[in-house]
Design a protein around this motif. Sequence first.
Motif, short mmCIF file in Angstrom:
data_model
loop_
_atom_site.label_atom_id
_atom_site.label_comp_id
_atom_site.label_asym_id
_atom_site.label_seq_id
_atom_site.Cartn_x
_atom_site.Cartn_y
_atom_site.Cartn_z
N ILE A 190 0.84 -1.20 0.00
CA ILE A 190 0.00 0.00 0.00
C ILE A 190 0.88 1.25 0.00
CG2 ILE A 190 -1.67 1.34 1.35
CD1 ILE A 190 -2.95 -1.06 -0.01
N ARG A 191 1.91 1.25 0.84
CA ARG A 191 2.83 2.41 0.85
C ARG A 191 3.48 2.58 -0.52
NH1 ARG A 191 4.12 0.52 6.00
NH2 ARG A 191 5.95 -0.54 5.19
N GLY A 192 3.84 1.46 -1.14
CA GLY A 192 4.44 1.52 -2.47
C GLY A 192 3.48 2.09 -3.51
N ILE A 193 2.22 1.70 -3.44
CA ILE A 193 1.21 2.21 -4.37
C ILE A 193 1.03 3.71 -4.17
CG2 ILE A 193 -1.26 2.16 -4.95
CD1 ILE A 193 -1.10 -0.92 -4.27
N LYS A 194 0.99 4.13 -2.92
CA LYS A 194 0.87 5.56 -2.62
C LYS A 194 2.04 6.32 -3.24
CE LYS A 194 0.66 8.78 1.24
NZ LYS A 194 0.83 8.91 2.70
N GLY A 195 3.25 5.77 -3.10
CA GLY A 195 4.43 6.39 -3.69
C GLY A 195 4.35 6.43 -5.21
N CYS A 248 -0.62 4.49 -15.03
CA CYS A 248 -1.83 3.94 -14.39
C CYS A 248 -1.87 2.41 -14.42
CB CYS A 248 -3.08 4.48 -15.07
SG CYS A 248 -3.27 6.25 -14.93
N ASP A 249 -1.53 1.81 -15.55
CA ASP A 249 -1.61 0.36 -15.66
C ASP A 249 -0.68 -0.33 -14.66
OD1 ASP A 249 -2.74 -1.95 -17.12
OD2 ASP A 249 -0.64 -2.29 -17.68
N ASP A 250 0.48 0.27 -14.41
CA ASP A 250 1.42 -0.29 -13.44
C ASP A 250 0.84 -0.21 -12.02
OD1 ASP A 250 3.20 -0.80 -15.50
OD2 ASP A 250 4.30 1.07 -15.20
N ILE A 251 0.16 0.88 -11.72
CA ILE A 251 -0.47 1.03 -10.40
C ILE A 251 -1.60 0.01 -10.25
CG2 ILE A 251 -1.79 2.58 -8.90
CD1 ILE A 251 -0.25 4.92 -10.25
N ILE A 252 -2.40 -0.15 -11.29
CA ILE A 252 -3.50 -1.11 -11.25
C ILE A 252 -2.97 -2.53 -11.03
CG2 ILE A 252 -5.34 -2.18 -12.64
CD1 ILE A 252 -5.75 0.71 -13.85
N THR A 253 -1.85 -2.86 -11.66
CA THR A 253 -1.23 -4.17 -11.47
C THR A 253 -0.85 -4.36 -10.00
OG1 THR A 253 -0.42 -4.22 -13.74
CG2 THR A 253 0.73 -5.63 -12.14
N GLN A 254 -0.28 -3.34 -9.40
CA GLN A 254 0.09 -3.43 -7.98
C GLN A 254 -1.14 -3.51 -7.08
OE1 GLN A 254 3.11 -4.02 -6.62
NE2 GLN A 254 3.59 -4.29 -8.79
N LEU A 255 -2.20 -2.79 -7.43
CA LEU A 255 -3.46 -2.88 -6.68
C LEU A 255 -4.01 -4.31 -6.74
CD1 LEU A 255 -5.20 0.47 -7.65
CD2 LEU A 255 -4.52 -0.24 -5.34
N GLN A 267 -4.68 -6.77 -3.61
CA GLN A 267 -5.99 -7.38 -3.34
C GLN A 267 -5.86 -8.89 -3.23
OE1 GLN A 267 -9.09 -5.71 -2.79
NE2 GLN A 267 -9.40 -7.76 -1.98
N SER A 268 -5.03 -9.48 -4.07
CA SER A 268 -4.79 -10.92 -4.01
C SER A 268 -4.16 -11.31 -2.66
CB SER A 268 -3.88 -11.34 -5.16
OG SER A 268 -3.61 -12.71 -5.11
N ALA A 269 -3.23 -10.49 -2.19
CA ALA A 269 -2.60 -10.76 -0.90
C ALA A 269 -3.62 -10.66 0.23
CB ALA A 269 -1.44 -9.79 -0.66
N LEU A 270 -4.51 -9.67 0.18
CA LEU A 270 -5.57 -9.55 1.18
C LEU A 270 -6.52 -10.74 1.11
CD1 LEU A 270 -6.48 -5.75 1.10
CD2 LEU A 270 -5.55 -7.04 3.03
N ASN A 271 -6.84 -11.19 -0.08
CA ASN A 271 -7.70 -12.35 -0.24
C ASN A 271 -7.07 -13.59 0.39
OD1 ASN A 271 -9.68 -10.90 -1.57
ND2 ASN A 271 -9.02 -11.51 -3.61
N SER A 272 -5.76 -13.72 0.28
CA SER A 272 -5.10 -14.88 0.88
C SER A 272 -5.16 -14.81 2.41
CB SER A 272 -3.67 -15.05 0.37
OG SER A 272 -2.80 -14.12 0.95
N VAL A 273 -5.09 -13.61 2.97
CA VAL A 273 -5.26 -13.45 4.42
C VAL A 273 -6.67 -13.87 4.82
CG1 VAL A 273 -5.39 -11.76 6.31
CG2 VAL A 273 -3.51 -11.63 4.65
#
Length: 105
Positions: free
Chosen positions: A37-42, A50-57, A61-67
Amino acid sequence: MDEHSEESSGLSCRKSHHPEKVKTNLIHRLNRVEGQIRGIKGMIEKDVYCDDIITQLSATQSALNSVAKVLLDGHLKGCVKERLAEGDDEILDELLVTITKLMRK
């Protein structure tokens, strides 16, 4: 404070009982998400494409889903199983609400 006022305020006396290994795993995963999240903010601050940011988002989201999957697994095998064994079928309604929340994502 009575039971109803605790419920309406969002407080609950229920607690989960995750083994230390699971808690450590969850905290590690959430620390990684926090870093993402900090990286996306940066990236946004630096006007990254934009596409690179969306990829990171998407990765975040995938990491949150695994949690959520780890928590749901523990919830089913622990809390839900125990409450069903105690004859508390209300846990099934609660579980359906929880799964519905997860499916909205």
